[in-house]
Design a protein around this motif. Structure first.
Motif, PDB file in Angstrom:
ATOM      1  N   ARG A 153     -35.537  -7.837  13.873  1.00 46.23           N
ATOM      2  CA  ARG A 153     -34.333  -8.061  14.688  1.00 46.23           C
ATOM      3  C   ARG A 153     -34.538  -9.187  15.694  1.00 46.23           C
ATOM      4  NH1 ARG A 153     -31.799  -2.250  16.308  1.00 46.23           N
ATOM      5  NH2 ARG A 153     -30.061  -3.632  16.847  1.00 46.23           N
TER       6      ARG A 153
ATOM      7  N   THR B 123     -24.551  -8.473  17.463  1.00 51.31           N
ATOM      8  CA  THR B 123     -24.781  -9.306  16.299  1.00 51.31           C
ATOM      9  C   THR B 123     -24.213  -8.641  15.045  1.00 51.31           C
ATOM     10  OG1 THR B 123     -26.939  -8.322  15.784  1.00 51.31           O
ATOM     11  CG2 THR B 123     -26.906 -10.189  17.328  1.00 51.31           C
TER      12      THR B 123
ATOM     13  N   CYS C  67     -28.497 -12.311   9.915  1.00 51.13           N
ATOM     14  CA  CYS C  67     -27.574 -11.416  10.615  1.00 51.13           C
ATOM     15  C   CYS C  67     -28.030 -11.058  12.027  1.00 51.13           C
ATOM     16  CB  CYS C  67     -27.363 -10.146   9.797  1.00 51.13           C
ATOM     17  SG  CYS C  67     -26.413 -10.422   8.285  1.00 51.13           S
ATOM     18  N   CYS C  68     -29.345 -10.996  12.253  1.00 48.43           N
ATOM     19  CA  CYS C  68     -29.831 -10.571  13.566  1.00 48.43           C
ATOM     20  C   CYS C  68     -29.623 -11.634  14.644  1.00 48.43           C
ATOM     21  CB  CYS C  68     -31.307 -10.179  13.487  1.00 48.43           C
ATOM     22  SG  CYS C  68     -32.406 -11.549  13.058  1.00 48.43           S
ATOM     23  N   LYS C  69     -29.298 -12.882  14.263  1.00 50.55           N
ATOM     24  CA  LYS C  69     -29.062 -13.913  15.264  1.00 50.55           C
ATOM     25  C   LYS C  69     -27.637 -14.462  15.200  1.00 50.55           C
ATOM     26  CE  LYS C  69     -30.466 -18.095  14.886  1.00 50.55           C
ATOM     27  NZ  LYS C  69     -31.257 -19.331  14.828  1.00 50.55           N
ATOM     28  N   THR C  70     -26.786 -13.822  14.401  1.00 49.01           N
ATOM     29  CA  THR C  70     -25.409 -14.273  14.256  1.00 49.01           C
ATOM     30  C   THR C  70     -24.503 -13.403  15.113  1.00 49.01           C
ATOM     31  OG1 THR C  70     -25.844 -14.988  11.981  1.00 49.01           O
ATOM     32  CG2 THR C  70     -23.547 -14.705  12.621  1.00 49.01           C
ATOM     33  N   GLN C  71     -23.860 -14.002  16.095  1.00 51.22           N
ATOM     34  CA  GLN C  71     -23.009 -13.276  17.019  1.00 51.22           C
ATOM     35  C   GLN C  71     -21.667 -12.911  16.377  1.00 51.22           C
ATOM     36  OE1 GLN C  71     -23.559 -12.308  20.414  1.00 51.22           O
ATOM     37  NE2 GLN C  71     -25.675 -12.726  19.811  1.00 51.22           N
TER      38      GLN C  71
END
Length: 299
Positions: free
Chosen positions: A115, A92, A133-137
């Motif tokens: 996270r 991520t 940001c923690c779930k955006t690949q």
């Protein structure tokens, strides 16, 4: 006849001649062979390094990260720093930021906690849009991945923004239950119908990340506008059947004031960036209808 014999030096045999010539030839020949071996080894090492560099380049992600530190001379002018982070499947944006901080620059500053897309602390502006940001690949981002702090908010340092105003707006709608009465038995639940639960379910997903507020052009120009997150929180309690009637009326007066629901221009930017897929614009429009119905009562 003379008996004196000429002294004749013994002839050198072939083996003896070779043995005497070898000391002059062998070192030069051996040196040439060793030089060839060293050159070949160096060429192989250089080739391996080139291949490793090429492989590393293919498996890294280029990050351009916003930097700003008002307390350090020389860093008070905003800039972007470049980082090349090793890429792994499933990585991520937050993973890349943590790697850059831990391996390249420990002064890189950003917020993160759970996270797991629950705390909402790592909302940032990635490639021109608000993201958690923690779930955006990383695999879904075009390179270079440009990471900036949330727009329309004061930057404290690097990717950290001041969230105090956002929290003030959230608190302004009084985000807590205010029932008219409680059950007689303190162990008795305040029951809610399945239908009502379904109605407010999506609004309860809000994690206070501030992405929607940051994307709202109205909030950017009107510092007093409650914003989509706060109005959604008001919707969550106003539409809950367990809320007291007086509290509903009070909450409706809060959100229908000049800097409340009527400032929304239905741009859907808040809905587009919400990491929890809350239909924020729809909720704002429903509250507008409730305000109109309340003002049209003649009894």
């Amino acid at each position: 006849m003379s008996t004196d014999a000429e002294e004749v030096e013994p002839e050198e045999t072939e083996g003896e001649a070779a043995s005497e010539a070898e000391p002059a030839v062998e070192p030069a020949s051996q040196q040439r062979r060793m030089e060839k071996k060293r050159a070949a080894a160096e060429e192989r090492d250089a080739q391996r390094r080139e291949e490793a560099a090429a492989e590393a380049a293919e498996n890294t992600v280029h990050l351009k990260i916003f930097r700003y530190d008002p307390e350090v001379p020389g860093k008070q002018e905003p800039r972007f720093d470049d980082f090349h982070v090793p890429f792994e499947k499933g990585m991520t944006v937050l993973d890349a930021l943590i790697y850059a901080r831990d391996h390249f620059d420990p002064s890189l500053t950003f917020r993160h906690s759970c996270r797991q897309a629950v705390c909402g602390s790592d909302a940032m502006f990635v490639n021109g849009s608000q993201h958690l940001c923690c779930k955006t690949q990383l695999s879904e981002m075009d390179e270079p991945v440009r990471i900036e702090p949330l727009p329309h908010q004061e930057v404290v340092k690097d990717l950290v923004v001041d969230m105090e105003h956002f929290y003030d707006q959230m608190e302004a709608v009084e985000p807590y239950f205010q029932p008219d009465e409680l059950p007689d038995d303190e162990l008795e639940e305040q029951r809610q119908s399945r239908e009502n639960r379904e109605k407010v379910k999506l609004s309860t997903r809000c994690i206070w990340c501030g992405a929607c507020m940051s994307s709202c052009n109205i909030a950017a120009g009107d510092n007093q506008y409650l914003g989509p997150a706060a109005i959604n929180k008001a919707y969550r309690f106003y539409m809950d059947e367990r809320e007291g009637e007086e509290a509903q009326e009070h909450r409706l007066r809060i959100i229908e004031q000049e800097h409340g629901v009527w400032r929304c221009q239905t741009q859907f930017s808040c809905t587009d960036v919400c990491p929890k897929d809350i239909p924020l614009t729809e909720h704002i429009q429903e509250l507008k209808r409730e305000a109109v119905k309340e003002n049209l009562k003649f009894w």
